[in-house]
Design a protein around this motif. Structure first.
Motif, PDB file in Angstrom:
ATOM      1  N   VAL A  92       3.337  -4.433   2.018  1.00 15.63           N
ATOM      2  CA  VAL A  92       3.277  -5.461   3.065  1.00 15.63           C
ATOM      3  C   VAL A  92       3.056  -4.803   4.432  1.00 15.63           C
ATOM      4  O   VAL A  92       2.289  -5.308   5.252  1.00 15.63           O
ATOM      5  N   LEU A  93       3.688  -3.673   4.659  1.00 19.74           N
ATOM      6  CA  LEU A  93       3.475  -2.952   5.922  1.00 19.74           C
ATOM      7  C   LEU A  93       2.016  -2.525   6.047  1.00 19.74           C
ATOM      8  O   LEU A  93       1.437  -2.593   7.134  1.00 19.74           O
ATOM      9  N   PHE A  94       1.410  -2.109   4.933  1.00 20.22           N
ATOM     10  CA  PHE A  94      -0.004  -1.750   4.961  1.00 20.22           C
ATOM     11  C   PHE A  94      -0.869  -2.984   5.220  1.00 20.22           C
ATOM     12  O   PHE A  94      -1.818  -2.940   6.001  1.00 20.22           O
ATOM     13  N   GLU A  95      -0.535  -4.096   4.569  1.00 17.25           N
ATOM     14  CA  GLU A  95      -1.282  -5.336   4.802  1.00 17.25           C
ATOM     15  C   GLU A  95      -1.304  -5.671   6.291  1.00 17.25           C
ATOM     16  O   GLU A  95      -2.363  -5.953   6.864  1.00 17.25           O
ATOM     17  N   PHE A  96      -0.146  -5.624   6.933  1.00 15.56           N
ATOM     18  CA  PHE A  96      -0.104  -5.946   8.360  1.00 15.56           C
ATOM     19  C   PHE A  96      -0.784  -4.876   9.203  1.00 15.56           C
ATOM     20  O   PHE A  96      -1.344  -5.192  10.254  1.00 15.56           O
ATOM     21  N   LEU A  97      -0.782  -3.638   8.760  1.00 10.31           N
ATOM     22  CA  LEU A  97      -1.531  -2.600   9.467  1.00 10.31           C
ATOM     23  C   LEU A  97      -3.021  -2.938   9.454  1.00 10.31           C
ATOM     24  O   LEU A  97      -3.695  -2.860  10.481  1.00 10.31           O
TER      25      LEU A  97
END
Length: 192
Positions: free
Chosen positions: A42-47
């Motif tokens: 999820v952190l990568f998605e938002f990145l």
């Protein structure tokens, strides 16, 4: 704070004014924005999404979120990191995303750097929270939303040194808000 599944009487709901009356914005505000996330995927998605937003409005990207999910292998970090020049060209033809060559290429490079950070820190989440006071999220009070902070300055500066692109301090702070590293719901918001 209400959960995504909790039911609030609709007539009593108060929201931060930035989401206006747009259904997608209100859903994002109510169910995601400011909620603590520790999942690297999820952190990568938002990145990816926040980097794509650079110079654009968030609603522009939010409306294309599903297209980004399809275009970038459901935000599978390892698959995106392995994208080739041919993949970048394919993405340049995808009308469902922002067709900016630099942003597309930076997403691939950022995935590669994301993996390096995971290897060094054990997770991207641990890396991000190493900048937070006491390793904890910040619950802001008041009604003033900053565009950046000394913490977002430090994170974006370090990420730039690590080769990340399209992740300046303002984008970094938006990522922090989106993933609950900071809770900037205004006082009186039903989702504070």
């Amino acid at each position: 704070m209400p959960t995504a599944n909790s039911k609030l009487p609709t007539q009593n709901i108060k929201r931060c004014s930035w989401c206006g009356n747009d259904e997608l914005y209100m859903k994002y505000h109510d169910e995601e924005w400011g909620r603590e996330v520790h999942d690297d995927k999820v952190l990568f998605e938002f990145l990816v999404l926040e980097s794509a937003q650079a110079g654009l409005s968030w609603i522009t990207i939010l409306r294309r979120r599903e297209n980004y999910r399809k275009a970038f292998a459901n935000f599978d970090i390892h698959k995106v990191a392995a994208f080739t020049d041919e993949d970048a060209e394919r993405l340049m033809q995808d009308a469902g995303i922002i067709r900016n060559r630099l942003k597309i290429q930076s997403t691939i490079t950022n995935a590669q750097n994301f993996i390096k950070v995971q290897q060094e820190f054990g997770s991207f989440d641990k890396y991000l929270y190493s900048f937070m006071p006491g390793g904890k999220p910040i619950n802001n009070t008041g009604n003033k939303l900053p565009a950046s902070t000394p913490i977002s300055d430090a994170i974006s500066k370090d990420m730039k040194k690590r080769g990340f692109k399209f992740f300046g301090t303002t984008i970094c702070y938006a990522h922090m808000q989106a993933t609950g590293m900071v809770n900037d719901h205004i006082d009186g918001c039903s989702f504070k």
